[in-house]
Design a protein around this motif. Structure first.
Motif, PDB file in Angstrom:
ATOM      1  N   GLY A  83       1.046  -1.327  -0.010  1.00 37.28           N
ATOM      2  CA  GLY A  83      -0.249  -0.231  -0.019  1.00 37.28           C
ATOM      3  C   GLY A  83       1.011   1.179  -0.624  1.00 37.28           C
ATOM      4  O   GLY A  83       0.280   2.412   0.100  1.00 37.28           O
ATOM      5  N   PHE A  84       1.933   1.348  -0.485  1.00 33.53           N
ATOM      6  CA  PHE A  84       3.124   2.232  -0.247  1.00 33.53           C
ATOM      7  C   PHE A  84       4.159   2.321  -1.092  1.00 33.53           C
ATOM      8  O   PHE A  84       4.521   0.678  -1.040  1.00 33.53           O
ATOM      9  CB  PHE A  84       3.330   3.026   1.383  1.00 33.53           C
ATOM     10  CG  PHE A  84       3.639   1.743   1.833  1.00 33.53           C
ATOM     11  CD1 PHE A  84       5.198   1.270   2.030  1.00 33.53           C
ATOM     12  CD2 PHE A  84       3.189   0.915   3.079  1.00 33.53           C
ATOM     13  CE1 PHE A  84       6.194   0.245   3.089  1.00 33.53           C
ATOM     14  CE2 PHE A  84       3.879  -0.211   3.895  1.00 33.53           C
ATOM     15  CZ  PHE A  84       5.265  -0.023   3.598  1.00 33.53           C
ATOM     16  N   PRO A  85       4.930   2.771  -1.044  1.00 29.76           N
ATOM     17  CA  PRO A  85       6.308   2.981  -2.156  1.00 29.76           C
ATOM     18  C   PRO A  85       7.388   2.454  -1.809  1.00 29.76           C
ATOM     19  O   PRO A  85       7.586   2.976  -0.695  1.00 29.76           O
ATOM     20  CB  PRO A  85       6.015   3.691  -3.568  1.00 29.76           C
ATOM     21  CG  PRO A  85       5.569   5.281  -2.294  1.00 29.76           C
ATOM     22  CD  PRO A  85       4.559   4.599  -1.823  1.00 29.76           C
ATOM     23  N   VAL A  86       8.206   1.830  -2.094  1.00 27.06           N
ATOM     24  CA  VAL A  86       9.341   1.518  -1.586  1.00 27.06           C
ATOM     25  C   VAL A  86      10.280   1.590  -2.613  1.00 27.06           C
ATOM     26  O   VAL A  86      10.438   1.014  -3.034  1.00 27.06           O
ATOM     27  CB  VAL A  86       9.525  -0.542  -1.123  1.00 27.06           C
ATOM     28  CG1 VAL A  86      10.640  -0.679  -0.482  1.00 27.06           C
ATOM     29  CG2 VAL A  86       8.602  -0.342  -0.438  1.00 27.06           C
ATOM     30  N   LYS A  87      11.452   3.028  -1.758  1.00 29.56           N
ATOM     31  CA  LYS A  87      12.780   3.164  -2.751  1.00 29.56           C
ATOM     32  C   LYS A  87      13.433   2.562  -1.676  1.00 29.56           C
ATOM     33  O   LYS A  87      14.263   2.375  -0.450  1.00 29.56           O
ATOM     34  CB  LYS A  87      12.646   4.616  -1.774  1.00 29.56           C
ATOM     35  CG  LYS A  87      13.864   5.120  -2.797  1.00 29.56           C
ATOM     36  CD  LYS A  87      14.159   6.658  -2.574  1.00 29.56           C
ATOM     37  CE  LYS A  87      12.957   8.176  -2.694  1.00 29.56           C
ATOM     38  NZ  LYS A  87      13.142   8.636  -2.685  1.00 29.56           N
ATOM     39  N   VAL A  88      14.206   2.026  -2.157  1.00 26.89           N
ATOM     40  CA  VAL A  88      15.167   0.776  -2.142  1.00 26.89           C
ATOM     41  C   VAL A  88      16.238   1.315  -2.828  1.00 26.89           C
ATOM     42  O   VAL A  88      16.427   1.840  -4.270  1.00 26.89           O
ATOM     43  CB  VAL A  88      15.458  -0.558  -1.816  1.00 26.89           C
ATOM     44  CG1 VAL A  88      13.945  -1.209  -1.272  1.00 26.89           C
ATOM     45  CG2 VAL A  88      14.862  -0.551  -3.669  1.00 26.89           C
ATOM     46  N   PRO A  89      18.445   1.263  -2.582  1.00 24.40           N
ATOM     47  CA  PRO A  89      19.293   0.759  -3.563  1.00 24.40           C
ATOM     48  C   PRO A  89      19.286   0.394  -4.794  1.00 24.40           C
ATOM     49  O   PRO A  89      18.681  -0.822  -4.359  1.00 24.40           O
ATOM     50  CB  PRO A  89      20.663   0.866  -2.287  1.00 24.40           C
ATOM     51  CG  PRO A  89      20.105   0.837  -1.434  1.00 24.40           C
ATOM     52  CD  PRO A  89      18.654   0.666  -0.672  1.00 24.40           C
ATOM     53  N   THR A  90      19.985   0.263  -5.180  1.00 25.25           N
ATOM     54  CA  THR A  90      20.076  -0.387  -6.929  1.00 25.25           C
ATOM     55  C   THR A  90      20.382  -1.837  -6.182  1.00 25.25           C
ATOM     56  O   THR A  90      19.733  -2.564  -7.380  1.00 25.25           O
ATOM     57  CB  THR A  90      19.747   0.041  -8.189  1.00 25.25           C
ATOM     58  OG1 THR A  90      21.693   0.628  -8.083  1.00 25.25           O
ATOM     59  CG2 THR A  90      19.324   1.359  -8.394  1.00 25.25           C
TER      60      THR A  90
END
Length: 219
Positions: A83-90
């Motif tokens: 239910g939410f975006p997830v920002k992660v290292p590449t």
């Protein structure tokens, strides 16, 4: 049980989370313990090392790092159930580990294994309504936290950190348990669990990820 007092007790010795209901009327019969209204996704096996309760007063650490424009990252918007975006290292991947009614679990982190691995669980589960303080405390108490002291990080969140031994090496462990609003009525209705480990020098990666999720979900 009516609108009288509702008493919640966590019974770990029986291998599960148990809800007890009672009445203010001393002559009324006691209701039997039941787990029927619990989400089947709530852990029913006691953690090996739960966090130390109650959480100590505190706040989210302002010195923890956050993603900046210099970081090489990507944003995952297709993780069903979160239910939410997830920002992660590449260098990180997020893969679905488990899913059930009212529950989803992803494994997020690097592809490295063993002592070099970075990452762990991202879990979202429904909180029974109304998601009271009693429910929140009971659900937190069945989460693995390596025996670390819970620290209150806001009205609806707590975190714990611990240096743990794994395969003969020290690792940094971070666990966050928080509650947030995912519906239009504004009620707290979801539990979020982040439980990750890393080599001790890479602890900043766990803290940075957790800070990002906190900013997105708002707890």
């Amino acid at each position: 049980m009516g609108v009288a007092a509702l008493v919640l007790v966590v019974i770990a010795a029986a291998g599960g989370l148990v809800l007890w209901g009672g009445s203010d009327d001393p002559g009324a019969p006691q209701t039997a313990p039941t787990t029927s209204i619990l989400s089947p996704a709530i852990p029913t096996t006691p953690p090996q090392s739960p966090g130390i309760e109650p959480p100590k007063p505190g706040a989210w650490p302002t010195q923890w790092p956050r993603f900046t424009e210099r970081d090489t990252v990507r944003t995952l918007t297709d993780l069903d159930g979160l239910g939410f975006p997830v920002k992660v290292p590449t260098t990180w991947q997020c893969t679905l580990a488990e899913r059930a009614e009212g529950f989803v679990k992803y494994q997020c982190g690097t592809a490295a294994s063993g002592n070099q691995a970075v990452g762990g669980d991202v879990i979202v589960r429904e909180c029974p309504q109304p998601c009271t303080d009693q429910w929140q405390n009971a659900m937190r108490s069945v989460e693995e936290a390596w025996g670390a002291q819970w620290i209150r990080s806001g009205l609806y969140g707590s975190y714990a950190e611990q240096i743990i031994e794994a395969d003969g090496a020290q690792r940094h462990g971070l666990v966050v348990v928080a509650y947030f609003r995912s519906g239009e009525d504004g009620a707290i209705n979801r539990q979020l669990v982040i439980r990750m480990t890393s080599p001790v020098p890479e602890a900043y990666q766990l803290r940075r990820f957790a800070s990002y999720i906190r900013d997105v979900v708002v707890f």
